[in-house]
Design a protein around this motif. Structure first.
Motif, mmCIF file in Angstrom:
data_model
loop_
_atom_site.group_PDB
_atom_site.id
_atom_site.type_symbol
_atom_site.label_atom_id
_atom_site.label_comp_id
_atom_site.label_asym_id
_atom_site.label_seq_id
_atom_site.Cartn_x
_atom_site.Cartn_y
_atom_site.Cartn_z
ATOM 1 N N ARG A 165 41.390 32.101 34.171
ATOM 2 C CA ARG A 165 39.996 32.186 33.751
ATOM 3 C C ARG A 165 39.119 31.693 34.890
ATOM 4 N NH1 ARG A 165 37.741 32.276 28.584
ATOM 5 N NH2 ARG A 165 35.592 31.580 28.439
ATOM 6 N N LEU A 166 38.173 32.514 35.315
ATOM 7 C CA LEU A 166 37.325 32.179 36.452
ATOM 8 C C LEU A 166 35.869 32.115 36.009
ATOM 9 C CD1 LEU A 166 38.866 34.555 39.138
ATOM 10 C CD2 LEU A 166 39.401 32.151 38.754
ATOM 11 N N PRO A 167 35.362 30.942 35.659
ATOM 12 C CA PRO A 167 33.937 30.854 35.323
ATOM 13 C C PRO A 167 33.087 30.974 36.571
ATOM 14 C CG PRO A 167 34.928 28.678 35.289
ATOM 15 C CD PRO A 167 36.048 29.655 35.549
ATOM 16 N N VAL A 209 40.310 36.642 33.905
ATOM 17 C CA VAL A 209 39.168 36.705 32.997
ATOM 18 C C VAL A 209 37.982 36.066 33.707
ATOM 19 C CG1 VAL A 209 38.202 35.999 30.783
ATOM 20 C CG2 VAL A 209 40.623 36.578 30.938
ATOM 21 N N VAL A 210 36.868 36.777 33.786
ATOM 22 C CA VAL A 210 35.658 36.250 34.415
ATOM 23 C C VAL A 210 34.578 36.132 33.349
ATOM 24 C CG1 VAL A 210 33.897 36.611 36.174
ATOM 25 C CG2 VAL A 210 36.244 37.319 36.620
ATOM 26 N N ILE A 232 37.519 41.408 31.835
ATOM 27 C CA ILE A 232 38.936 41.091 31.955
ATOM 28 C C ILE A 232 39.599 42.153 32.816
ATOM 29 C CG2 ILE A 232 41.116 40.763 30.711
ATOM 30 C CD1 ILE A 232 39.458 39.994 28.264
ATOM 31 N N LEU A 233 40.395 41.718 33.761
ATOM 32 C CA LEU A 233 41.152 42.640 34.596
ATOM 33 C C LEU A 233 42.620 42.318 34.445
ATOM 34 C CD1 LEU A 233 41.106 44.860 36.760
ATOM 35 C CD2 LEU A 233 41.103 43.055 38.471
ATOM 36 N N ALA A 234 43.391 43.319 34.034
ATOM 37 C CA ALA A 234 44.814 43.086 33.812
ATOM 38 C C ALA A 234 45.620 44.244 34.359
ATOM 39 C CB ALA A 234 45.101 42.917 32.320
ATOM 40 N N GLY A 235 46.737 43.927 35.000
ATOM 41 C CA GLY A 235 47.690 44.957 35.370
ATOM 42 C C GLY A 235 47.370 45.721 36.633
#
Length: 220
Positions: A215-217, A117-118, A194-197
């Protein structure tokens, strides 16, 4: 307009519309014309006042070649990823959250987390944060030979009465690309992506219901 700024541009557009209204819907009474002009110029009727957002600087610090190497990607990926995502053939440096997203989604963190999650502001490069891992995995897939083989030039073939089924250009390939959903990208407004999978061609792990695990702020 000799020099343009947000205020001068919106004023120019407003005046263009007002001239159109005055010519296409001209009225004999100048007071009625003036009243209509005042109504049209009210904020929210014909236009809105410009909203200006200050955007902080997000420095680019990580060479894309180094990031791909840390992520365990082939040099083939590093050579083409910058051109595919940024349209650049020269040296490209990624912003820190972009580099973290590429590494985490591709290689995984120390705990095995791969979903990212960015969260950051406008213009920080959130879109590239999910495009980089996705396109890197597709490039790696192609480098590993998936989809390569004899090209079926269907567009140059003369079809006869016995040709009842169309075959796409890579039908004759001995190593076909597996049909699958490569990734799930969720882009919520202008603050979070959000990047998933990321696909299992780089990792055998699958998640039926992938949950964001890192989570990447973004940092300026």
């Amino acid at each position: 307009m000799i020099s343009a700024n947000p205020n001068s541009v919106i004023d120019y557009i407003r005046e263009a519309y007002l001239r159109y209204y005055d010519s296409a819907f001209w009225m004999r009474d100048p007071k009625v014309m003036e009243e209509r002009r005042k109504i049209l110029l009210a904020d929210g009727v014909m236009s809105r006042n410009p909203l200006i957002e200050a955007i902080p600087q997000y420095p680019s610090t990580d060479p894309i070649e180094d990031v791909c190497k840390r992520a365990g990607l082939d040099t083939f990926v590093a050579q083409h990823l910058a051109r595919v995502v940024f349209g650049s053939t020269g040296p490209v440096k990624l912003r820190r959250h972009q580099a973290q997203s590429l590494e985490t989604a591709t290689k995984g963190s120390a705990s095995g987390a791969r979903n990212v999650v960015v969260t950051s502001g406008t213009g920080s490069g959130k879109t590239e944060s999910f495009l980089l891992p996705l396109l890197a995995s597709l490039l790696q897939e192609r480098k590993d030979g998936a989809g390569l083989g004899t090209l079926n030039r269907w567009w140059a073939k003369e079809y006869g009465p016995n040709d009842t089924q169309w075959r796409h250009s890579r039908t004759s390939s001995g190593n076909q690309v597996v049909s699958a959903v490569r990734a799930l990208g969720i882009y919520s407004g202008n603050r979070c992506s959000i990047l998933a999978g990321i696909p299992a061609l780089l990792s055998a792990r699958h998640s039926r219901h992938p949950q964001p695990s890192m989570r990447l702020p973004a940092r300026g």
